[in-house]
Write a protein that holds these residues in place. Structure first.
Motif, PDB file in Angstrom:
ATOM      1  N   LEU A   1      45.233  99.754  46.576  1.00  0.00           N
ATOM      2  CA  LEU A   1      43.756 100.212  46.345  1.00  0.00           C
ATOM      3  C   LEU A   1      43.371 100.578  47.871  1.00  0.00           C
ATOM      4  CD1 LEU A   1      41.373 100.396  44.564  1.00  0.00           C
ATOM      5  CD2 LEU A   1      40.675  98.023  45.272  1.00  0.00           C
ATOM      6  N   PRO A   2      43.065 101.934  47.906  1.00  0.00           N
ATOM      7  CA  PRO A   2      42.261 102.578  48.827  1.00  0.00           C
ATOM      8  C   PRO A   2      40.935 102.218  49.002  1.00  0.00           C
ATOM      9  CG  PRO A   2      43.367 104.243  47.620  1.00  0.00           C
ATOM     10  CD  PRO A   2      43.360 103.035  46.752  1.00  0.00           C
ATOM     11  N   ILE A   3      40.166 101.579  50.193  1.00  0.00           N
ATOM     12  CA  ILE A   3      38.878 101.570  50.533  1.00  0.00           C
ATOM     13  C   ILE A   3      38.398 102.393  51.693  1.00  0.00           C
ATOM     14  CG2 ILE A   3      37.203  99.610  51.154  1.00  0.00           C
ATOM     15  CD1 ILE A   3      38.897  97.690  50.215  1.00  0.00           C
ATOM     16  N   ARG A   4      37.219 103.195  51.202  1.00  0.00           N
ATOM     17  CA  ARG A   4      36.725 104.197  52.113  1.00  0.00           C
ATOM     18  C   ARG A   4      35.180 103.546  52.544  1.00  0.00           C
ATOM     19  NH1 ARG A   4      41.287 106.964  51.432  1.00  0.00           N
ATOM     20  NH2 ARG A   4      41.392 107.800  49.255  1.00  0.00           N
ATOM     21  N   VAL A   5      35.008 103.380  53.775  1.00  0.00           N
ATOM     22  CA  VAL A   5      33.796 103.192  54.210  1.00  0.00           C
ATOM     23  C   VAL A   5      33.010 104.024  55.325  1.00  0.00           C
ATOM     24  CG1 VAL A   5      32.666 100.748  55.700  1.00  0.00           C
ATOM     25  CG2 VAL A   5      34.499 100.586  53.888  1.00  0.00           C
TER      26      VAL A   5
ATOM     27  N   VAL B   1      29.672  98.389  44.066  1.00  0.00           N
ATOM     28  CA  VAL B   1      30.729  99.411  44.293  1.00  0.00           C
ATOM     29  C   VAL B   1      30.631 100.273  43.255  1.00  0.00           C
ATOM     30  CG1 VAL B   1      32.688  98.001  45.755  1.00  0.00           C
ATOM     31  CG2 VAL B   1      32.549  97.712  43.302  1.00  0.00           C
ATOM     32  N   ASP B   2      29.675 100.190  42.476  1.00  0.00           N
ATOM     33  CA  ASP B   2      29.348 101.202  41.225  1.00  0.00           C
ATOM     34  C   ASP B   2      30.626 101.011  40.080  1.00  0.00           C
ATOM     35  OD1 ASP B   2      27.997 102.762  39.592  1.00  0.00           O
ATOM     36  OD2 ASP B   2      28.830 104.700  40.718  1.00  0.00           O
ATOM     37  N   HIS B   3      31.035  99.993  39.764  1.00  0.00           N
ATOM     38  CA  HIS B   3      32.241  99.790  38.988  1.00  0.00           C
ATOM     39  C   HIS B   3      31.829  99.171  37.842  1.00  0.00           C
ATOM     40  CE1 HIS B   3      34.725 101.648  41.875  1.00  0.00           C
ATOM     41  NE2 HIS B   3      35.925 101.355  41.237  1.00  0.00           N
ATOM     42  N   ARG B   4      32.412  99.019  36.798  1.00  0.00           N
ATOM     43  CA  ARG B   4      32.359  97.899  35.704  1.00  0.00           C
ATOM     44  C   ARG B   4      33.370  97.010  35.390  1.00  0.00           C
ATOM     45  NH1 ARG B   4      32.647 102.803  32.894  1.00  0.00           N
ATOM     46  NH2 ARG B   4      34.125 102.987  31.204  1.00  0.00           N
ATOM     47  N   LEU B   5      33.448  95.980  35.149  1.00  0.00           N
ATOM     48  CA  LEU B   5      34.628  95.094  34.942  1.00  0.00           C
ATOM     49  C   LEU B   5      34.502  94.399  33.459  1.00  0.00           C
ATOM     50  CD1 LEU B   5      36.677  92.896  36.298  1.00  0.00           C
ATOM     51  CD2 LEU B   5      34.678  91.208  36.123  1.00  0.00           C
ATOM     52  N   MET B   6      35.724  94.720  32.877  1.00  0.00           N
ATOM     53  CA  MET B   6      35.899  94.500  31.512  1.00  0.00           C
ATOM     54  C   MET B   6      37.046  93.512  31.389  1.00  0.00           C
ATOM     55  SD  MET B   6      35.914  98.348  29.715  1.00  0.00           S
ATOM     56  CE  MET B   6      34.112  99.143  29.640  1.00  0.00           C
ATOM     57  N   VAL B   7      36.777  92.395  30.787  1.00  0.00           N
ATOM     58  CA  VAL B   7      37.727  91.098  30.661  1.00  0.00           C
ATOM     59  C   VAL B   7      37.848  90.832  28.960  1.00  0.00           C
ATOM     60  CG1 VAL B   7      38.114  88.726  30.823  1.00  0.00           C
ATOM     61  CG2 VAL B   7      36.781  90.264  32.705  1.00  0.00           C
ATOM     62  N   SER B   8      38.984  91.058  28.506  1.00  0.00           N
ATOM     63  CA  SER B   8      39.279  90.797  27.186  1.00  0.00           C
ATOM     64  C   SER B   8      40.141  90.045  26.896  1.00  0.00           C
ATOM     65  CB  SER B   8      39.653  92.328  26.399  1.00  0.00           C
ATOM     66  OG  SER B   8      40.656  92.858  27.071  1.00  0.00           O
ATOM     67  N   ILE B   9      40.098  89.400  25.358  1.00  0.00           N
ATOM     68  CA  ILE B   9      41.033  88.850  24.785  1.00  0.00           C
ATOM     69  C   ILE B   9      41.230  88.918  23.405  1.00  0.00           C
ATOM     70  CG2 ILE B   9      39.478  86.868  24.228  1.00  0.00           C
ATOM     71  CD1 ILE B   9      41.667  84.926  25.346  1.00  0.00           C
ATOM     72  N   ASP B  10      42.340  88.838  22.986  1.00  0.00           N
ATOM     73  CA  ASP B  10      42.835  89.331  21.584  1.00  0.00           C
ATOM     74  C   ASP B  10      42.076  88.286  20.756  1.00  0.00           C
ATOM     75  OD1 ASP B  10      43.834  90.029  19.237  1.00  0.00           O
ATOM     76  OD2 ASP B  10      45.991  90.043  19.593  1.00  0.00           O
ATOM     77  N   GLN B  11      41.466  88.828  19.512  1.00  0.00           N
ATOM     78  CA  GLN B  11      40.548  88.265  18.882  1.00  0.00           C
ATOM     79  C   GLN B  11      41.623  86.957  17.878  1.00  0.00           C
ATOM     80  OE1 GLN B  11      37.753  89.954  16.104  1.00  0.00           O
ATOM     81  NE2 GLN B  11      37.683  91.879  17.622  1.00  0.00           N
ATOM     82  N   SER B  12      42.829  87.358  17.898  1.00  0.00           N
ATOM     83  CA  SER B  12      43.631  86.544  17.125  1.00  0.00           C
ATOM     84  C   SER B  12      43.712  85.023  17.895  1.00  0.00           C
ATOM     85  CB  SER B  12      45.186  86.912  16.854  1.00  0.00           C
ATOM     86  OG  SER B  12      45.731  87.083  18.399  1.00  0.00           O
TER      87      SER B  12
ATOM     88  N   LYS C   1      29.027 110.963  49.783  1.00  0.00           N
ATOM     89  CA  LYS C   1      27.664 111.137  49.008  1.00  0.00           C
ATOM     90  C   LYS C   1      26.808 110.016  49.060  1.00  0.00           C
ATOM     91  CE  LYS C   1      26.327 112.231  44.335  1.00  0.00           C
ATOM     92  NZ  LYS C   1      26.997 112.653  42.974  1.00  0.00           N
ATOM     93  N   ASN C   2      27.341 109.081  48.445  1.00  0.00           N
ATOM     94  CA  ASN C   2      26.506 107.776  48.499  1.00  0.00           C
ATOM     95  C   ASN C   2      26.376 106.803  49.445  1.00  0.00           C
ATOM     96  OD1 ASN C   2      26.753 108.345  45.589  1.00  0.00           O
ATOM     97  ND2 ASN C   2      28.389 107.009  45.062  1.00  0.00           N
ATOM     98  N   ASN C   3      26.875 107.366  50.646  1.00  0.00           N
ATOM     99  CA  ASN C   3      26.720 106.579  51.902  1.00  0.00           C
ATOM    100  C   ASN C   3      27.093 104.934  51.940  1.00  0.00           C
ATOM    101  OD1 ASN C   3      26.390 106.213  54.516  1.00  0.00           O
ATOM    102  ND2 ASN C   3      24.039 106.107  54.228  1.00  0.00           N
ATOM    103  N   LYS C   4      27.962 104.659  50.971  1.00  0.00           N
ATOM    104  CA  LYS C   4      28.452 103.320  51.062  1.00  0.00           C
ATOM    105  C   LYS C   4      30.072 102.971  50.659  1.00  0.00           C
ATOM    106  CE  LYS C   4      27.347 102.657  45.950  1.00  0.00           C
ATOM    107  NZ  LYS C   4      26.494 101.790  45.159  1.00  0.00           N
TER     108      LYS C   4
END
Length: 715
Positions: A159-163, A268-279, A139-142
């Motif tokens: 992690l599968p990769i489709r090209v 790659v139409d993804h979002r990256l979330m990096v977190s750390i405990d507020q404590s 669909k996205n041709n990428k």
């Protein structure tokens, strides 16, 4: 009464200091909290951006690599050839890829290889998790990332990769579907040195599922990377116009309140979330504030101790001042140089004994504190000079001057150093330091005289050395010329020795030619058609062949030139040398035994010089055999080298003769029969070719020459 007031004042100062330190500590705590939070958020943003850049670069590189390999797989129609190519490609990326595959547009896997290979090739459209990432690729041709798996048999995250793969018209004709080893990507991230407290989510925007959760833990697969994978928040709550978000929220795994940095990876139409405990913020504040607290306590304790110290030492201050004055006086009296201290009115207020002795000797002045020494001097011109010096120092200038001063026994050279004395920013006087350098100046004058004489002698010696260097260079050039002449002379001498044999060998084939021609002539005269002419023509051809071979060997031996870039075939050079010496072997009944086993026989060097080496060695072998004997010539491979052994059954040599055999002008032959340069020149030629020569010999048994040449590239 005065001391009581000073103690009360000291108490007020102490209380004010404690209050000020407490306020500063509280302010530092607030600042550290704000600064720690800012640093933590900035580090969180920085970490997210670095990881994003790493993934963008990694996925871009995979995209280019897998497209290139996929295009090649598409061009190959044979299944076995395609699988072989896929296996070769997998070896290139074996550190990152666990499997390498190729599917058509319907999802049917055509080629698949690697550690994840099953007995049958699956259809990617039959599994819901593989189907939707495969269809998203079309669909996205990428490039599209499939959903992660954990395989027990591989013991790793996958992690599968489709090209998508396109034909020349740009249509999608196939999909390169491969599997990446996630632990390799994580180990690359760990090299960046990020905090171990960070959690990382890589979330697919299309499916809103987690593709990666760091730290990796197979026990979390069901809850984090399973079909009901967890994310911090829904993608719809984010604006796609911002670069990066700083949020707070509950960790879906631990339930802790986290600082969260969210950033989109558009490629790659993804979002990256990096977190750390507020404590973690509390630990950072405590870690940073502990130094402030320690400093605060130390300052309070130091203030108390200082208060006690100052109070205790007030009574000692006068005694200390008197002691310091006495020490200062002792210091200025410890030197034989002149020391004086003037106020801003040019009045002498302190001096040492050396100053007093000097003024008594030069001007008959008795020094005392408060004297106007400038007006007391007997030499007005000198007084005028020193007045100018003092005025410069009182103006704030620090300088040094040398003065020739008249004395009772002749002129005295003084070096004066003037330094202004300050009270805060105001000049209140000056200090004078003077030393008698008359003797030093005398020594300097003598050294200058010696230096000039030495320079003259050095120049004379240098000219002598330059003249001798010129003579040495001329001598060296003459030696080089003589050396080349000796080499040519030895070569011509060798040719002279061989000339008789060469002439004999040339006469024989000429006789073959002559008799063959006579026979042919007689046969033609008779015109007998029954007579065969084959044997006559064979005689003519054999004679011509042998004459050509002898002349060819002589031409190789006589070649000139110094080039070292010729391709020299060792076996052919040996054959040419044997041809030149063939008549000598026949006359002594010497048997030549050849064993050419080396497969790589070409070396780089100078062919003419190598002919000279082998001819000389074989000639020596022949001369060592008095009547009947054998000469064995063998070649063999030894790694990157070719080994040539030339062994004779001659008279051999003792150890003394063997040790001198390559010395110039050393020979065991009778006078007039040898120059003693043959093996010396051979050794020089071998050194030019970076070859090695080993000689072994035993009296009445024979001698063996072993030569080793580097053959280089054997391809």
């Amino acid at each position: 009464m005065k001391q009581i007031k000073e103690i009360r004042s000291l108490k007020r100062i102490f209380l004010s200091l404690i209050i000020s330190l407490s306020i500063m500590a509280a302010s530092a705590l607030i600042y550290i909290f704000v600064d720690a939070k800012r640093d933590q958020l900035n580090d969180l943003k920085y970490t997210a951006k670095v990881i994003k850049s790493y993934y963008e670069l990694s996925f871009h590189q995979w995209d280019l690599s897998l497209i290139s390999v996929g295009n090649r797989l598409y061009e190959i129609e044979n299944d076995s050839l395609r699988l072989a190519f896929a296996n070769d490609a997998l070896k290139v990326y074996e550190k990152e890829l666990l499997a390498f595959g190729f599917a058509d547009t319907s999802g049917q896997v055509i080629t698949f290889t690697g550690r994840l290979v099953n007995d049958t090739l699956p259809n990617l459209s039959q599994s819901e998790r593989t189907k939707r990432s495969f269809e998203l690729t079309i669909k996205n041709n990428k490039l599209t990332l499939g959903e992660s798996y954990y395989f027990e048999n591989v013991s790793d995250w996958i992690l599968p990769i489709r090209v998508p793969i396109h034909n020349s018209q740009g249509d999608i004709v196939a999909v390169n579907t491969s599997a990446v080893d996630y632990s390799t990507m994580i180990s690359e991230l760990e090299k960046f040195g990020f905090s171990d407290e960070y959690d990382i989510h890589l979330v697919n925007n299309e499916f809103n599922t987690t593709q990666l959760y760091f730290p990796l833990d197979k026990s979390l697969y069901a809850s984090v990377l399973g079909s009901d994978s967890l994310t911090y928040l829904d993608i719809d709550t984010l604006s796609k116009t911002q670069d990066i978000y700083l949020l707070t929220g509950a960790d879906p795994i631990t339930g802790d309140d986290d600082f969260i940095a969210c950033i989109n990876i558009a490629t790659v139409d993804h979002r990256l979330m990096v977190s750390i405990d507020q404590s973690i913020l509390l630990f950072l504040v405590v870690d940073r504030f502990k130094y402030v607290l320690v400093i605060y306590i130390l300052l309070v304790v130091a203030s108390i101790l200082l208060y006690q110290y100052v109070k205790r030492n007030q009574k000692r201050s006068i005694l200390t001042l008197r002691t310091e004055r006495a020490n200062l006086k002792s210091i200025i009296e410890s030197t034989s140089n002149i020391i004086g201290l003037f106020n801003d009115q040019k009045i002498l207020i302190e001096f040492n004994k050396a100053f007093s002795i000097s003024t008594k000797m030069t001007d008959d002045i008795d020094l005392y504190r408060g004297i106007d020494i400038l007006n007391a001097m007997k030499h007005p011109e000198q007084s005028k000079i020193f007045t100018g010096f003092i005025e410069r120092a009182l103006a704030g200038e620090k300088f040094r001057e040398e003065i020739v001063y008249p004395g009772p026994k002749g002129e005295i050279v003084f070096r004066f150093t003037y330094n202004p004395v300050y009270d805060e920013d105001k000049v209140v006087g000056l200090s004078l330091f003077a030393e008698d350098i008359t003797e030093i100046r005398s020594y300097q004058a003598q050294l200058e005289t010696y230096s000039k004489d030495l320079e003259k002698k050095v120049q004379e010696r240098t000219q002598e050395l330059e003249s001798k260097n010129i003579q040495l260079e001329l001598g060296y050039k003459k030696l080089q010329t003589t050396q080349q002449q000796l080499i040519r002379a030895e070569k011509m001498a060798s040719l002279g020795i061989l000339s008789a044999g060469i002439g004999h060998e040339i006469n024989n084939p000429l006789n073959f030619i002559k008799h063959g021609a006579i026979s042919l002539r007689d046969a033609l005269k008779k015109q007998n058609e029954g007579v065969s002419y084959d044997e006559y023509f064979y005689a003519i051809e054999e004679g011509v062949r042998r004459a050509s071979k002898i002349v060819s060997g002589l031409s190789h031996f006589s070649r000139t030139g110094e080039a070292m870039d010729e391709s020299c075939e060792i076996n052919q050079i040996l054959e040419n040398s044997l041809t030149l010496l063939a008549s000598r072997f026949k006359s002594k009944n010497i048997e030549i035994i050849k064993s050419y086993e080396a497969k790589h026989t070409h070396v780089q060097g100078n062919e003419g010089k190598l002919h000279q080496v082998f001819t000389n060695i074989i000639n020596n072998a022949e001369q060592a055999i008095e009547e009947k004997g054998q000469i064995k010539i063998a070649t063999k491979d030894d790694g990157d080298n070719i080994i040539i052994e030339i062994a004779d059954s001659g008279s051999g040599m003792n150890k003394t003769t063997l040790s001198k055999i390559t010395d110039p002008f050393f020979t065991t032959k009778d006078p007039g029969e040898g120059t003693g340069l043959g093996l010396f020149i051979c050794q020089m030629i071998l050194d030019e070719h970076q070859a090695e020569m080993e000689i072994t010999s035993k009296k009445n048994v024979g001698t063996t020459f072993t030569l080793s040449f580097h053959v280089g590239d054997k391809s």
